[in-house]
Design a protein around this motif. Sequence first.
Motif, PDB file in Angstrom:
ATOM      1  N   PHE A   1      96.262 107.468  13.928  1.00  0.00           N
ATOM      2  CA  PHE A   1      95.710 108.799  13.430  1.00  0.00           C
ATOM      3  C   PHE A   1      95.612 109.895  14.748  1.00  0.00           C
ATOM      4  O   PHE A   1      95.636 109.238  15.811  1.00  0.00           O
TER       5      PHE A   1
ATOM      6  N   TRP B   1      93.308 112.402  16.871  1.00  0.00           N
ATOM      7  CA  TRP B   1      91.967 112.699  17.292  1.00  0.00           C
ATOM      8  C   TRP B   1      91.956 114.181  17.053  1.00  0.00           C
ATOM      9  O   TRP B   1      92.750 115.086  17.358  1.00  0.00           O
ATOM     10  N   THR B   2      91.121 114.670  16.254  1.00  0.00           N
ATOM     11  CA  THR B   2      90.649 116.322  16.022  1.00  0.00           C
ATOM     12  C   THR B   2      89.243 116.570  16.609  1.00  0.00           C
ATOM     13  O   THR B   2      89.031 117.782  16.792  1.00  0.00           O
TER      14      THR B   2
ATOM     15  N   THR C   1      86.211 112.616  14.703  1.00  0.00           N
ATOM     16  CA  THR C   1      87.098 112.945  13.444  1.00  0.00           C
ATOM     17  C   THR C   1      88.508 112.660  13.979  1.00  0.00           C
ATOM     18  O   THR C   1      89.233 112.761  15.013  1.00  0.00           O
TER      19      THR C   1
ATOM     20  N   VAL D   1      92.658 112.283  11.889  1.00  0.00           N
ATOM     21  CA  VAL D   1      93.591 112.916  10.849  1.00  0.00           C
ATOM     22  C   VAL D   1      94.715 112.085  10.702  1.00  0.00           C
ATOM     23  O   VAL D   1      95.394 111.709  11.836  1.00  0.00           O
TER      24      VAL D   1
ATOM     25  N   THR E   1      98.559 112.862   8.544  1.00  0.00           N
ATOM     26  CA  THR E   1      99.106 113.722   7.525  1.00  0.00           C
ATOM     27  C   THR E   1     100.685 112.996   7.219  1.00  0.00           C
ATOM     28  O   THR E   1     101.266 112.255   7.883  1.00  0.00           O
TER      29      THR E   1
ATOM     30  N   ARG F   1      96.768 115.284   3.443  1.00  0.00           N
ATOM     31  CA  ARG F   1      96.047 114.944   4.849  1.00  0.00           C
ATOM     32  C   ARG F   1      94.805 114.016   4.617  1.00  0.00           C
ATOM     33  O   ARG F   1      93.834 114.470   3.507  1.00  0.00           O
TER      34      ARG F   1
ATOM     35  N   THR G   1      91.469 112.921   6.454  1.00  0.00           N
ATOM     36  CA  THR G   1      90.499 112.983   7.456  1.00  0.00           C
ATOM     37  C   THR G   1      89.514 111.911   7.466  1.00  0.00           C
ATOM     38  O   THR G   1      88.838 111.660   6.237  1.00  0.00           O
TER      39      THR G   1
ATOM     40  N   THR H   1      85.594 110.640   9.364  1.00  0.00           N
ATOM     41  CA  THR H   1      84.874 111.196  10.207  1.00  0.00           C
ATOM     42  C   THR H   1      83.711 110.222  10.466  1.00  0.00           C
ATOM     43  O   THR H   1      83.285 109.851   9.396  1.00  0.00           O
TER      44      THR H   1
ATOM     45  N   GLU I   1      87.939 112.541   3.757  1.00  0.00           N
ATOM     46  CA  GLU I   1      88.343 113.608   3.053  1.00  0.00           C
ATOM     47  C   GLU I   1      90.009 113.485   2.879  1.00  0.00           C
ATOM     48  O   GLU I   1      90.744 113.646   3.728  1.00  0.00           O
TER      49      GLU I   1
ATOM     50  N   THR J   1      90.471 119.121  -2.116  1.00  0.00           N
ATOM     51  CA  THR J   1      90.057 117.993  -1.240  1.00  0.00           C
ATOM     52  C   THR J   1      89.058 117.386  -2.431  1.00  0.00           C
ATOM     53  O   THR J   1      88.000 117.791  -2.823  1.00  0.00           O
TER      54      THR J   1
ATOM     55  N   THR K   1      85.960 114.413  -1.366  1.00  0.00           N
ATOM     56  CA  THR K   1      85.143 113.839  -0.243  1.00  0.00           C
ATOM     57  C   THR K   1      84.568 112.705  -0.737  1.00  0.00           C
ATOM     58  O   THR K   1      83.960 112.536  -1.665  1.00  0.00           O
TER      59      THR K   1
END
Length: 289
Positions: free
Chosen positions: A82, A84-85, A93, A95, A97, A111, A113, A115, A128, A279, A281
């Motif tokens: 993944f 890092w964002t 977090t 992600v 894709t 996508r 995500t 967290t 997410e 989305t 969650t």
Amino acid sequence: MSQDHHTLRSDAITAIIVPDGAELISLRNPQGLELLWQAGAIWPRHAPNLFPIVGRLKNDTLRHQGKVFPMTQHGFARDRRFDWTARGPKSCTLVLTDDTQTRARYPFAFRLTVTYTVDDADLDVAFEVTNTGDEMLPASVGGHPAFNWPLLPDLDKEAYRITFSNEEHQPIRRLKDGLLRALPEPNPVRGKTLALSEQLFEDDAIILDQPASSSVRYAADHGPSIEVSWQGFRELGIWSKPGANLLCIEPWHGFASPSDFDGEFSDKPGLMQIAPAATRTLKYRIRVG
């Protein structure tokens, strides 16, 4: 441990996350006791994230609009790196894709995500799943945290139990060759209590596909405890690998294919169906006591 890792700390817990699979690889209490299974040779993972399937498809094959795609158990997210964002002292977090590699196995745009957030003795894990394409996105997602069993090395495994927030009376489901057996089976939970033993898992995972509870507590009469609670997940898996000192408490949205199902993936029971640009969650929380 991957050199690229991130540590979250509160006064009550320390958690370490790596980008490979966006996986939690360590969870310690204030005394420094490691609570998470440390990826021993008998099962070389810690707390993998399951996406875009939970469990197995028949013949490890995904069928979509007349084409077939190879899809192994629990999907590919746990084996992908993944990005890092966000990386802070209390939260991070990551992600994933879709790309050419994922589309060769799962022909959908997405996508994902993940967290992680620490708050006192709680570690929150939020997923997410966003549909970035123009058709419905059929998907499952699940957590698979493996805790040490026993949590204290001087206790026997049989000293531990799982206590559910509500009484559990519905039958459970079991697997055969990784697929869901046709008929439900008697529930080993007595009221709210599941007495733990290795024999429970000789027949693979215990799957509650109709749980009345939204949290469980894993503990002995003394020593540390683990509470796992969840939102948005519909099923719960409990699993241990014979011979391994681990116990997995797994909030899921989805489950393995029924043994007689070999149809279009979008028709598979248990999936989320996410509209374009929408989305979903889902969250679970580990509370260290």
